[in-house]
Structure formats: structure tokens, C-alpha cells
Design a protein around this motif. Structure first.
Motif, PDB file in Angstrom:
ATOM      1  N   LEU A   1     -11.525  17.164  -3.034  1.00 34.61           N
ATOM      2  CA  LEU A   1     -11.279  17.715  -1.703  1.00 34.61           C
ATOM      3  C   LEU A   1     -12.348  18.731  -1.326  1.00 34.61           C
ATOM      4  O   LEU A   1     -12.757  18.806  -0.163  1.00 34.61           O
ATOM      5  CB  LEU A   1      -9.887  18.367  -1.656  1.00 34.61           C
ATOM      6  CG  LEU A   1      -8.699  17.406  -1.687  1.00 34.61           C
ATOM      7  CD1 LEU A   1      -7.396  18.167  -1.904  1.00 34.61           C
ATOM      8  CD2 LEU A   1      -8.627  16.601  -0.391  1.00 34.61           C
ATOM      9  N   CYS A   2     -12.792  19.512  -2.313  1.00 34.98           N
ATOM     10  CA  CYS A   2     -13.858  20.480  -2.044  1.00 34.98           C
ATOM     11  C   CYS A   2     -15.132  19.780  -1.590  1.00 34.98           C
ATOM     12  O   CYS A   2     -15.895  20.315  -0.774  1.00 34.98           O
ATOM     13  CB  CYS A   2     -14.151  21.318  -3.298  1.00 34.98           C
ATOM     14  SG  CYS A   2     -12.836  22.483  -3.742  1.00 34.98           S
ATOM     15  N   ARG A   3     -15.372  18.582  -2.097  1.00 37.39           N
ATOM     16  CA  ARG A   3     -16.562  17.807  -1.713  1.00 37.39           C
ATOM     17  C   ARG A   3     -16.351  17.031  -0.421  1.00 37.39           C
ATOM     18  O   ARG A   3     -17.252  16.329   0.048  1.00 37.39           O
ATOM     19  CB  ARG A   3     -16.941  16.823  -2.827  1.00 37.39           C
ATOM     20  CG  ARG A   3     -17.378  17.468  -4.123  1.00 37.39           C
ATOM     21  CD  ARG A   3     -18.003  16.443  -5.051  1.00 37.39           C
ATOM     22  NE  ARG A   3     -17.064  15.415  -5.470  1.00 37.39           N
ATOM     23  CZ  ARG A   3     -16.290  15.477  -6.536  1.00 37.39           C
ATOM     24  NH1 ARG A   3     -16.316  16.562  -7.319  1.00 37.39           N
ATOM     25  NH2 ARG A   3     -15.477  14.487  -6.854  1.00 37.39           N
ATOM     26  N   GLY A   4     -15.139  17.098   0.134  1.00 38.01           N
ATOM     27  CA  GLY A   4     -14.838  16.343   1.343  1.00 38.01           C
ATOM     28  C   GLY A   4     -14.380  14.935   1.061  1.00 38.01           C
ATOM     29  O   GLY A   4     -14.282  14.106   1.978  1.00 38.01           O
ATOM     30  N   GLU A   5     -14.086  14.653  -0.213  1.00 37.63           N
ATOM     31  CA  GLU A   5     -13.593  13.328  -0.609  1.00 37.63           C
ATOM     32  C   GLU A   5     -12.075  13.374  -0.780  1.00 37.63           C
ATOM     33  O   GLU A   5     -11.513  14.412  -1.109  1.00 37.63           O
ATOM     34  CB  GLU A   5     -14.243  12.895  -1.925  1.00 37.63           C
ATOM     35  CG  GLU A   5     -15.769  12.915  -1.895  1.00 37.63           C
ATOM     36  CD  GLU A   5     -16.376  12.775  -3.290  1.00 37.63           C
ATOM     37  OE1 GLU A   5     -15.610  12.543  -4.249  1.00 37.63           O
ATOM     38  OE2 GLU A   5     -17.601  12.932  -3.420  1.00 37.63           O
TER      39      GLU A   5
END
Length: 533
Positions: free
Chosen positions: A291-295
């Protein structure tokens, strides 16, 4: 001039605590170190200028005496036959050479050395350097960055590009090595070696790097690679004692294993396999980092249709009827809303100015004892602001109360937080669970019913607030705030609100929280009669 810079430096230090203050956990506090370093550089330049003036004066002496002695030694008797020359020779050797000696011996570094000595006690220590190194490694993992990308400074949104030297890379690898984290030791030692192979001049040599690298590779189970690296080390330094010892040991292990088939391993003997990422890489952490990577954000078209933007008047609160706020749905379950343009730049500046002198390492409430303590999984500094301290704080409290409809008189004080290098707060609940009955006992105001979070800065990269249980991600935007309920109307905790603050990749993240408690909400948010709701 030297004294002036010494005084300026001392004045700058008054803002720092006499005790060590975990500099790496707050970018805001690290700016004080830049000011300190600036003053030291100014002091150093003053010292250099004074040394240059001293040297110039000595050179004048040398030139004058050189011309005089060349002339005198061509005809010594004729030269000294002049009574003035004889007198001046006596005078020079009796007094003037003593003056020159005193000039040469004159120590004009006292001011700079005193300045440096005084300020050194406030410098970051080994813990800070180690903390910053681990932060880089954490960013490497969370955002899946190659060591070469970090070393060359090719990070998104950077304003001041900077690169790592081979020695820097070696130090990062050594930090991991000290923790027996050989998984991260390997890539950083390889990066150091690669930069040395490219011809970079460095105080660290290839033999030292290969020594650490070969052992880290061996510890991960890759004996073939460890042997290859050891052979390369011995090509550079055939007499290396540890390298020769490792070579004999690796060959012994390989010969021993070659005499055994994989089916005849003795009981308790491990098959040599390449080890992966070490400790605590749990499924939740994988979701959190994705989620931190936008995934992995679960924003489906169906969910998107349920999210709206609107003007909100705080349920016809008189303060917002004529000037409603802009409210945006960020998520449906749990319901997370964002308020836009809810805190001004002037208010942000005031809150930061009030908080900065009091920033301390952020604490968490021990779920068993309820006592506040520092934790390695929360890398930030925070300060608490009361409404009576400044009208701005009181105004923000009233604004929160007006928009949420909740009583903030029993809420915790406004907590201002500034995140450090790779600053983060790993997945956690804001509310106290059933097995934590004393989590907020000292406050006497019940559980945390809701969370209000002001974003007081933009973040160039990273720093999102993510909810791993539901796959939601909320990104910092200066001047906005997000709000959600931690408890259902029946008083039970909403476990879908488990959230985390992602590491800040590039930028400086400032936030402020208001945790609203159960007491005082009896008629504002009455408990539902159904236990299931």
C-alpha cells in the motif's frame, strides 16, 4: 569575529536539549543541526583567514631576511664594516628572531577549537547514525529500491540531489552486518565494491569490502559465491589471514557436502539454501508495504461510486452554515472523510512554532500498563499543545468539535508530530482493545472513539496513511484533515481501522492528531441498542 560566531553558535544550541535528542527521528530538529554546521563552517573560514594572514606575515619576514642575508654573505666583512649593519644584526638575532618565533608559534585556532568542542557535545551520536542508516535500509525495502538508485540519489521528487560514496555504502552494509542482517549487508557491500571497481577513490579498500561481503554471502547459504569472493580477496591480498582461513573452511564444507547425497543428510543437518529477507516480514507487513508503494489499493468501480464530494456544514452548525467546508469521501468501510482547506498556512506555522521547541521522541501507550514509552516502530517526534496555550490551538479544537459534532473537552491535547529520516508508524490501532482494559485508564475518559488527523505539509514521496485490513491509502495534502471513527456505535472496536504511517521517502512530514474519547459523547453519539450494529 571568532568570539561573535562562538556566541551565535551557543545561542543556536539553546534550542537543543542538554540530553541527547534522537535527531534522526525528526527532520524538524535536524534543521537545527544544519544551522549549527553553518556556524561551524563560518568559524572555520574565519580561522583559515587568520592562518592565511599569519602565513603572509611570515612570508614577508622570510623575503626581507632572504634578501638581506644574500647581500651580507657575499662580503661579510665589508657588510659588517658599516656600524649600522653591525647594530641591526645584533638587534635581529637578539630580539627580532624571537618575535618571529613567537609569531610562528602563535596558536590562533583556539576560537575555532573551543567552538567545536562546545558544540560537539550536542552532535548526533552513533545511535543517530545507525538510526539514519537503518532508515535508508527500511526505505529500500518498503519502496523496493535498488542500492544503485539510492546511491545515485535518483529518488522521486528530490530538490537537492545527493549521492553516496563507496565508503557511505560500506557503512550502510556494516550497519546491517552489526545486526547480523546479512540479507541487507550483501547488496550494500556489492554497491561499495561496484563503485570501487568503477575507479572511485575511497578510504575503504576492496579487500575490506570483500571480507565483509564474502562472509555475509556465506551466512546466507551461498557457498559457491562466498568461495568466489574469497578467491578474489586473496588475489588482492594473498597473505590475508582471515581470507585464507575462510578459503580452507569453505573448501572443507564443499568437499564434505559433495560426498553426501541430499537424501543422506544426517539428522538435524540443514540443506544449504539461499536465505531470504530476515525477521518480521509477515503477511500484514507485506500488505502494508504494498500500500505504501501504491500497490494493492482496493478501490473498485463499485466502491468508487459510493464515494462523493460535498459541502459540509457540520450538521447545520452555526459556524459553518454560511461558510461550509469541502468534504470528500476517501473510503466507505471504515468511513474515512477528508476536509479540504481546513487549516491555513498561518495556523500551520503557528502550531509548528509552538511545537518545535518541545518535540520529543514520539511515545506509544503500553497496552498492558498504559504507560507511555518509545518504540522502534514509531520513528518521529511529537509535542502536545493545550487549548489555553494559544488562540490558534483553541480555534482548531472548536473547528474539530463543530465539524464532527463530538465533544472535544474530554479529548486528548493536540499532538503535533514530525517524522524523521524514513519516518514511519507501523500498523496499529488507535483504540484500546478488550485485552487492553487499562490502555487509557489514567485519562479517565474512556476509549478513543474517533481520530482526527491534520496534514500540515505536503510530502514529495511516501508518507501515506494506509489501512492494511481494507486496502485503503490516504495521501498527505497540506491544509487538509482526515477523520474516522475507531469504535462502532455499540462501543466495540472497529478492527478495520488498523492503520499505519508509511515511511517518508522524500520530504518533511508534519501532522497533528486529535484523539476524541467516549466521555461526553453520550448524547452526541448515543450508543446503539443493538450489540450487533
Amino acid at each position: 569575529m571568532m568570539k561573535m560566531h562562538l556566541v551565535l553558535s551557543l545561542l543556536g544550541l539553546l534550542s537543543l536539549s542538554c540530553a541527547h535528542t534522537d535527531f534522526y527521528t525528526s527532520i524538524g530538529h535536524m534543521t537545527d543541526l544544519l544551522n549549527t554546521e553553518r556556524d561551524l563552517v563560518t568559524s572555520l573560514k574565519d580561522y583559515i583567514k587568520a592562518e592565511e594572514l599569519k602565513l603572509a606575515e611570515i612570508k614577508k619576514w622570510a623575503e626581507k631576511l632572504d634578501h638581506l642575508t644574500v647581500t651580507a654573505t657575499k662580503d661579510p666583512e665589508g657588510f659588517l664594516g658599516h656600524p649600522v649593519n653591525a647594530f641591526k644584526l645584533m638587534k635581529r638575532l637578539n630580539k627580532e628572531w624571537v618575535q618571529l618565533e613567537n609569531l610562528v608559534l602563535k596558536d590562533i585556532s583556539d576560537g575555532f577549537i573551543s567552538n567545536l568542542t562546545i558544540q560537539r557535545q550536542y552532535f548526533p551520536n552513533d545511535e543517530d547514525q545507525t538510526g539514519a542508516a537503518k532508515a535508508l535500509i527500511r526505505l529500500q525495502d518498503t519502496y523496493r529500491l535498488e542500492t544503485d538508485t539510492i546511491s545515485k540519489g535518483n529518488l522521486p521528487g528530490v530538490k537537492h540531489k545527493s549521492s553516496l560514496t563507496a565508503e557511505d555504502c560500506f557503512d550502510l552494509g556494516k550497519t546491517a552486518y552489526t545486526d547480523a542482517d546479512y540479507y541487507h549487508t550483501e547488496p550494500w557491500m556489492e554497491q561499495a565494491l561496484r563503485q570501487l571497481d568503477e575507479g572511485e577513490e575511497s578510504s575503504v579498500d576492496k579487500v575490506t569490502v570483500l571480507d565483509y561481503l564474502s562472509y555475509a554471502v556465506y551466512q546466507q547459504g551461498d557457498l559457491d559465491k562466498a568461495l568466489m569472493l574469497t578467491n578474489r580477496l586473496l588475489e588482492l591480498d594473498p597473505e590475508h589471514q582471515r581470507g585464507n582461513g575462510n578459503l580452507r573452511y569453505f573448501k572443507y564444507i564443499m568437499s564434505k557436502e559433495s560426498n553426501k547425497s541430499s537424501s543422506s543428510l544426517s539428522e538435524g543437518e540443514e540443506v544449504r539454501t539461499r536465505k531470504g529477507r530476515p525477521k518480521d516480514h509477515l503477511p500484514e507487513r507485506q500488505k502494508y508495504e504494498m500500500l505504501c508503494r501504491g500497490e494493492g489499493v482496493k478501490m473498485t468501480p463499485r466502491r468508487q461510486k459510493r464515494l462523493f464530494c460535498r459541502y459540509h456544514d457540520g450538521n447545520r452548525n452555526p459556524s459553518f452554515i454560511l461558510s461550509p467546508t469541502k468534504q470528500e469521501d476517501e473510503w466507505d468501510k471504515p468511513r474515512i472523510v477528508r476536509y479540504h482547506d481546513i487549516i491555513s498556512d498561518e495556523e500551520i506555522s503557528k502550531v509548528k512554532a509552538l511545537a518545535k521547541p518541545r518535540l520529543r521522541r514520539a511515545t506509544i501507550s503500553n497496552p498492558i500498563t498504559g504507560v507511555l514509552e518509545t518504540a522502534h516502530y514509531r520513528i518521529s517526534k511529537s509535542a502536545w499543545l493545550s487549548a489555553y496555550e494559544d488562540p490558534v490551538v483553541a480555534r482548531l479544537n472548536n473547528r474539530i468539535q463543530g465539524l464532527t459534532g463530538l465533544d472535544v473537552s474530554t479529548a486528548e491535547e493536540l499532538q503535533v508530530a514530525n517524522y524523521g529520516v524514513g519516518g514511519q508508524y507501523e500498523p496499529h490501532f488507535d483504540f484500546g482493545r478488550k485485552d487492553e482494559p487499562d490502555a487509557f485508564k489514567e485519562l479517565g475518559t474512556g476509549n478513543r472513539v474517533a481520530t482526527w488527523l491534520f496534514y500540515m505539509s505536503d510530502v514529495e514521496a511516501g508518507g501515506a496513511t494506509v489501512f492494511p485490513e481494507v486496502g485503503a491509502a490516504v495521501y498527505p495534502k497540506k491544509g487538509t484533515a482526515v477523520f474516522w471513527y475507531n469504535l462502532f456505535e455499540n462501543g466495540e472496536g472497529d478492527y478495520s481501522t488498523r492503520h499505519a504511517a508509511c515511511p517518508v521517502l522524500v520530504g518533511n512530514k508534519w501532522v497533528s492528531n486529535k484523539w476524541i474519547h467516549e466521555r461526553g459523547q453520550e448524547f452526541r453519539r448515543p450508543c446503539n441498542l443493538s450489540e450487533l450494529d
